[in-house]
Design a protein around this motif. Structure first.
Motif, PDB file in Angstrom:
ATOM      1  N   VAL A 104       0.823  -1.207   0.000  1.00  0.00           N
ATOM      2  CA  VAL A 104       0.000   0.000   0.000  1.00  0.00           C
ATOM      3  C   VAL A 104       0.865   1.268   0.000  1.00  0.00           C
ATOM      4  O   VAL A 104       0.499   2.288  -0.596  1.00  0.00           O
ATOM      5  CB  VAL A 104      -1.004  -0.020   1.187  1.00  0.00           C
ATOM      6  CG1 VAL A 104      -0.296   0.146   2.514  1.00  0.00           C
ATOM      7  CG2 VAL A 104      -2.077   1.048   1.001  1.00  0.00           C
ATOM      8  N   ALA A 121      -7.745   4.809  -4.642  1.00  0.00           N
ATOM      9  CA  ALA A 121      -8.411   4.797  -3.327  1.00  0.00           C
ATOM     10  C   ALA A 121      -8.946   3.402  -2.989  1.00  0.00           C
ATOM     11  O   ALA A 121      -8.768   2.902  -1.880  1.00  0.00           O
ATOM     12  CB  ALA A 121      -9.547   5.821  -3.291  1.00  0.00           C
ATOM     13  N   GLU A 122      -9.577   2.749  -3.985  1.00  0.00           N
ATOM     14  CA  GLU A 122     -10.121   1.404  -3.753  1.00  0.00           C
ATOM     15  C   GLU A 122      -8.999   0.379  -3.568  1.00  0.00           C
ATOM     16  O   GLU A 122      -9.130  -0.545  -2.764  1.00  0.00           O
ATOM     17  CB  GLU A 122     -11.009   0.987  -4.933  1.00  0.00           C
ATOM     18  CG  GLU A 122     -12.333   1.693  -4.997  1.00  0.00           C
ATOM     19  CD  GLU A 122     -12.284   3.039  -5.727  1.00  0.00           C
ATOM     20  OE1 GLU A 122     -13.326   3.688  -5.814  1.00  0.00           O
ATOM     21  OE2 GLU A 122     -11.195   3.436  -6.222  1.00  0.00           O
ATOM     22  N   LYS A 124      -6.058   1.002  -2.333  1.00  0.00           N
ATOM     23  CA  LYS A 124      -5.518   1.266  -1.015  1.00  0.00           C
ATOM     24  C   LYS A 124      -6.339   0.532   0.048  1.00  0.00           C
ATOM     25  O   LYS A 124      -5.811  -0.123   0.947  1.00  0.00           O
ATOM     26  CB  LYS A 124      -5.574   2.770  -0.733  1.00  0.00           C
ATOM     27  CG  LYS A 124      -4.285   3.371  -0.235  1.00  0.00           C
ATOM     28  CD  LYS A 124      -4.369   4.891  -0.244  1.00  0.00           C
ATOM     29  CE  LYS A 124      -3.481   5.421  -1.350  1.00  0.00           C
ATOM     30  NZ  LYS A 124      -3.507   6.846  -1.519  1.00  0.00           N
ATOM     31  N   GLN A 125      -7.656   0.669  -0.105  1.00  0.00           N
ATOM     32  CA  GLN A 125      -8.568   0.017   0.845  1.00  0.00           C
ATOM     33  C   GLN A 125      -8.428  -1.506   0.757  1.00  0.00           C
ATOM     34  O   GLN A 125      -8.366  -2.184   1.788  1.00  0.00           O
ATOM     35  CB  GLN A 125     -10.005   0.435   0.527  1.00  0.00           C
ATOM     36  CG  GLN A 125     -10.970   0.112   1.638  1.00  0.00           C
ATOM     37  CD  GLN A 125     -12.372   0.608   1.342  1.00  0.00           C
ATOM     38  OE1 GLN A 125     -12.660   1.060   0.236  1.00  0.00           O
ATOM     39  NE2 GLN A 125     -13.246   0.505   2.299  1.00  0.00           N
ATOM     40  N   THR A 128      -5.413  -2.836   2.588  1.00  0.00           N
ATOM     41  CA  THR A 128      -5.310  -2.642   4.040  1.00  0.00           C
ATOM     42  C   THR A 128      -6.436  -3.334   4.805  1.00  0.00           C
ATOM     43  O   THR A 128      -6.542  -3.188   6.000  1.00  0.00           O
ATOM     44  CB  THR A 128      -5.308  -1.144   4.382  1.00  0.00           C
ATOM     45  OG1 THR A 128      -6.426  -0.514   3.740  1.00  0.00           O
ATOM     46  CG2 THR A 128      -4.028  -0.479   3.932  1.00  0.00           C
ATOM     47  N   THR A 129      -7.298  -4.083   4.086  1.00  0.00           N
ATOM     48  CA  THR A 129      -8.373  -4.793   4.794  1.00  0.00           C
ATOM     49  C   THR A 129      -8.154  -6.278   4.751  1.00  0.00           C
ATOM     50  O   THR A 129      -7.399  -6.774   3.956  1.00  0.00           O
ATOM     51  CB  THR A 129      -9.758  -4.464   4.176  1.00  0.00           C
ATOM     52  OG1 THR A 129      -9.695  -4.668   2.770  1.00  0.00           O
ATOM     53  CG2 THR A 129     -10.170  -3.059   4.492  1.00  0.00           C
TER      54      THR A 129
END
Length: 129
Positions: A104, A121-122, A124-125, A128-129
């Motif tokens: 990331v 943005a997506e 990145k999410q 990190t999930t």
């Protein structure tokens, strides 16, 4: 003229995502992208993406959830991303200059193909999930 869909796969494993460096066309050569390709007539997005990743990377994948929004490449072509999970095969850059796993922290610094930048943005999410 019918609209062409191009599918791209975000292959994420253990907090890292696979990106591929384009060898062509000249204006995109050297830039990084999510690997994928065109959906052929009669194919679903999922079938096309699995086929393209097998051809380009030598891996078998399961196609998961959509990622982000469709990106218009031109008036008749849209780019669409999905999360994918590798289920078999061995990674090899059959169609790209290079492959690389990024975290990331490296997302923003990568020299992306302009269209793929839309999904940062997506991605990145997802990382990190």
């Amino acid at each position: 003229m019918s609209n062409q869909i191009v599918v791209a796969g975000a292959l994420i494993t253990g907090g890292a995502m696979l990106v591929a460096q384009r060898a062509r066309p000249p204006e995109l050569a050297g830039l990084w992208e999510l690997p994928g390709g065109k959906v052929a007539a009669g194919e679903t997005d999922e079938v096309a993406l699995a086929r393209e990743l097998k051809e380009e990377l030598g891996v078998d994948v399961t196609v998961g959830a959509r990622l982000g929004v469709d990106v218009a490449l031109n008036p008749t072509t849209a780019l669409r991303a999905y999360r994918v999970t590798q289920t078999g095969g061995t990674l090899h850059p059959n169609d790209h200059r290079a492959l690389r796993w990024i975290t990331v922290d490296e997302l923003d610094d990568l020299d992306w193909v302009p269209a793929d930048r839309t999904w940062l943005a997506e991605l990145k999410q997802a990382l990190t999930t």
